[in-house]
Design a protein around this motif. Structure first.
Motif, PDB file in Angstrom:
ATOM      1  N   ASP A 215     -35.262 -20.711   7.873  1.00  0.00           N
ATOM      2  CA  ASP A 215     -35.177 -22.007   7.205  1.00  0.00           C
ATOM      3  C   ASP A 215     -34.525 -21.739   5.847  1.00  0.00           C
ATOM      4  OD1 ASP A 215     -37.170 -20.920   5.556  1.00  0.00           O
ATOM      5  OD2 ASP A 215     -38.632 -22.498   5.968  1.00  0.00           O
ATOM      6  N   HIS A 216     -34.491 -22.744   4.996  1.00  0.00           N
ATOM      7  CA  HIS A 216     -33.842 -22.594   3.695  1.00  0.00           C
ATOM      8  C   HIS A 216     -34.505 -21.535   2.816  1.00  0.00           C
ATOM      9  CE1 HIS A 216     -37.028 -25.560   3.351  1.00  0.00           C
ATOM     10  NE2 HIS A 216     -37.110 -25.258   2.065  1.00  0.00           N
ATOM     11  N   ALA A 217     -35.831 -21.412   2.919  1.00  0.00           N
ATOM     12  CA  ALA A 217     -36.559 -20.451   2.090  1.00  0.00           C
ATOM     13  C   ALA A 217     -36.282 -19.012   2.519  1.00  0.00           C
ATOM     14  CB  ALA A 217     -38.054 -20.742   2.131  1.00  0.00           C
ATOM     15  N   GLY A 218     -35.854 -18.826   3.741  1.00  0.00           N
ATOM     16  CA  GLY A 218     -35.554 -17.493   4.236  1.00  0.00           C
ATOM     17  C   GLY A 218     -34.077 -17.168   4.265  1.00  0.00           C
ATOM     18  N   PHE A 219     -33.241 -18.107   3.814  1.00  0.00           N
ATOM     19  CA  PHE A 219     -31.787 -17.945   3.928  1.00  0.00           C
ATOM     20  C   PHE A 219     -31.275 -16.672   3.251  1.00  0.00           C
ATOM     21  CE2 PHE A 219     -27.531 -18.548   2.096  1.00  0.00           C
ATOM     22  CZ  PHE A 219     -26.797 -18.659   3.268  1.00  0.00           C
ATOM     23  N   SER A 220     -31.689 -16.408   2.041  1.00  0.00           N
ATOM     24  CA  SER A 220     -31.190 -15.240   1.313  1.00  0.00           C
ATOM     25  C   SER A 220     -31.565 -13.946   2.035  1.00  0.00           C
ATOM     26  CB  SER A 220     -31.742 -15.233  -0.115  1.00  0.00           C
ATOM     27  OG  SER A 220     -31.301 -14.082  -0.806  1.00  0.00           O
ATOM     28  N   LEU A 221     -32.810 -13.825   2.458  1.00  0.00           N
ATOM     29  CA  LEU A 221     -33.241 -12.624   3.166  1.00  0.00           C
ATOM     30  C   LEU A 221     -32.548 -12.522   4.527  1.00  0.00           C
ATOM     31  CD1 LEU A 221     -35.015 -10.115   2.971  1.00  0.00           C
ATOM     32  CD2 LEU A 221     -36.838 -11.422   4.081  1.00  0.00           C
ATOM     33  N   LYS A 222     -32.260 -13.647   5.145  1.00  0.00           N
ATOM     34  CA  LYS A 222     -31.542 -13.632   6.428  1.00  0.00           C
ATOM     35  C   LYS A 222     -30.189 -12.957   6.260  1.00  0.00           C
ATOM     36  CE  LYS A 222     -29.283 -17.059   8.028  1.00  0.00           C
ATOM     37  NZ  LYS A 222     -28.225 -17.697   8.753  1.00  0.00           N
ATOM     38  N   GLN A 223     -29.491 -13.235   5.170  1.00  0.00           N
ATOM     39  CA  GLN A 223     -28.185 -12.627   4.931  1.00  0.00           C
ATOM     40  C   GLN A 223     -28.310 -11.099   4.862  1.00  0.00           C
ATOM     41  OE1 GLN A 223     -27.225 -15.775   5.758  1.00  0.00           O
ATOM     42  NE2 GLN A 223     -25.362 -14.947   4.914  1.00  0.00           N
ATOM     43  N   THR A 224     -29.353 -10.622   4.218  1.00  0.00           N
ATOM     44  CA  THR A 224     -29.609  -9.184   4.113  1.00  0.00           C
ATOM     45  C   THR A 224     -29.883  -8.588   5.488  1.00  0.00           C
ATOM     46  OG1 THR A 224     -30.500  -9.436   1.882  1.00  0.00           O
ATOM     47  CG2 THR A 224     -31.176  -7.473   3.101  1.00  0.00           C
ATOM     48  N   VAL A 225     -30.715  -9.261   6.276  1.00  0.00           N
ATOM     49  CA  VAL A 225     -31.081  -8.775   7.608  1.00  0.00           C
ATOM     50  C   VAL A 225     -29.864  -8.755   8.530  1.00  0.00           C
ATOM     51  CG1 VAL A 225     -32.456  -9.340   9.670  1.00  0.00           C
ATOM     52  CG2 VAL A 225     -33.515  -9.388   7.393  1.00  0.00           C
ATOM     53  N   LEU A 226     -29.044  -9.790   8.478  1.00  0.00           N
ATOM     54  CA  LEU A 226     -27.821  -9.820   9.302  1.00  0.00           C
ATOM     55  C   LEU A 226     -26.932  -8.618   9.005  1.00  0.00           C
ATOM     56  CD1 LEU A 226     -26.899 -13.611   9.001  1.00  0.00           C
ATOM     57  CD2 LEU A 226     -27.535 -12.432  11.117  1.00  0.00           C
ATOM     58  N   ALA A 227     -26.706  -8.352   7.736  1.00  0.00           N
ATOM     59  CA  ALA A 227     -25.848  -7.229   7.339  1.00  0.00           C
ATOM     60  C   ALA A 227     -26.462  -5.901   7.768  1.00  0.00           C
ATOM     61  CB  ALA A 227     -25.615  -7.256   5.827  1.00  0.00           C
ATOM     62  N   PHE A 228     -27.762  -5.766   7.616  1.00  0.00           N
ATOM     63  CA  PHE A 228     -28.439  -4.525   7.993  1.00  0.00           C
ATOM     64  C   PHE A 228     -28.304  -4.264   9.487  1.00  0.00           C
ATOM     65  CE2 PHE A 228     -32.342  -2.302   9.367  1.00  0.00           C
ATOM     66  CZ  PHE A 228     -32.169  -1.109   8.671  1.00  0.00           C
ATOM     67  N   LEU A 229     -28.572  -5.290  10.298  1.00  0.00           N
ATOM     68  CA  LEU A 229     -28.494  -5.132  11.757  1.00  0.00           C
ATOM     69  C   LEU A 229     -27.071  -4.818  12.207  1.00  0.00           C
ATOM     70  CD1 LEU A 229     -30.889  -7.978  12.893  1.00  0.00           C
ATOM     71  CD2 LEU A 229     -31.187  -5.525  13.331  1.00  0.00           C
ATOM     72  N   ARG A 230     -26.117  -5.494  11.624  1.00  0.00           N
ATOM     73  CA  ARG A 230     -24.712  -5.220  11.975  1.00  0.00           C
ATOM     74  C   ARG A 230     -24.332  -3.796  11.576  1.00  0.00           C
ATOM     75  NH1 ARG A 230     -23.371 -11.218  10.159  1.00  0.00           N
ATOM     76  NH2 ARG A 230     -23.486 -12.210  12.218  1.00  0.00           N
ATOM     77  N   GLY A 231     -24.852  -3.351  10.434  1.00  0.00           N
ATOM     78  CA  GLY A 231     -24.608  -1.984   9.987  1.00  0.00           C
ATOM     79  C   GLY A 231     -25.183  -0.941  10.927  1.00  0.00           C
ATOM     80  N   LEU A 232     -26.242  -1.296  11.643  1.00  0.00           N
ATOM     81  CA  LEU A 232     -26.832  -0.396  12.632  1.00  0.00           C
ATOM     82  C   LEU A 232     -26.069  -0.431  13.960  1.00  0.00           C
ATOM     83  CD1 LEU A 232     -30.677  -1.045  12.146  1.00  0.00           C
ATOM     84  CD2 LEU A 232     -29.329   0.919  11.332  1.00  0.00           C
ATOM     85  N   GLY A 233     -25.109  -1.345  14.075  1.00  0.00           N
ATOM     86  CA  GLY A 233     -24.304  -1.428  15.284  1.00  0.00           C
ATOM     87  C   GLY A 233     -24.797  -2.411  16.326  1.00  0.00           C
TER      88      GLY A 233
END
Length: 160
Positions: free
Chosen positions: A8-26
């Motif tokens: 949701d909106h309150a988790g948006f910033s952390l979601k961006q971090t998680v997306l980048a982390f997961l993509r970085g793991l392949g």
């Protein structure tokens, strides 16, 4: 692994971090929204994650709201979804191993980015146990879901 991430909106910033982390793991990552900080309701994010898992479009998901509590409650209303709100790496991997957790729930306003990445790493790195004792417990959970689903249908039929 194919993983969905939603917030949701309150988790948006952390979601961006998680997306980048997961993509970085392949991993292959599907962003299910929200796409900005405009207020949205966490049950909608839980629905998006549940739909992705139940349709087998993804194997697991990360769901984020402000505290993680509301998103966890909403996600667990879907039969077949086993969502766990985690604040430590043991729970993040043990929830997958013993309980076949398929949704990791995080609180965007209560955990830091580094901890979120550690939790996500533990979650996606864990393998589901096939030990008889764990499978027996899961069968009991599935029986509860089936019973509650049948009782809900009976209640709806009597209300009509």
């Amino acid at each position: 692994m194919h993983i969905a991430v939603a917030s949701d909106h309150a988790g948006f910033s952390l979601k961006q971090t998680v997306l980048a982390f997961l993509r970085g793991l392949g991993h292959t990552v599907e962003d299910l929204g929200t796409y900005d900080t405009k207020p949205v309701d966490y049950p909608d994010s839980a629905q998006a994650v549940a739909d992705a898992i139940l349709s087998q479009r993804v194997e697991r998901a990360v769901l984020i709201c402000g505290s993680g509590v509301g998103a966890s409650v909403a996600a667990n209303k879907f039969q077949g979804i086993r969502a766990g709100l985690c604040h430590d790496t043991y729970s993040a991997h043990q929830g997958v191993e013993h309980d076949h957790m398929n949704v990791l729930v995080l609180g965007g306003r209560v955990i830091a980015e580094m901890l979120a990445n550690e939790l996500v790493g533990a979650f996606v790195g864990a393998k589901q146990s096939q030990e008889e004792r764990h499978l027996g417990r899961l069968a009991k959970i599935e029986a509860i879901e089936a019973k509650c689903g049948a009782e809900s249908l009976k209640s709806q039929a009597h209300a009509d």
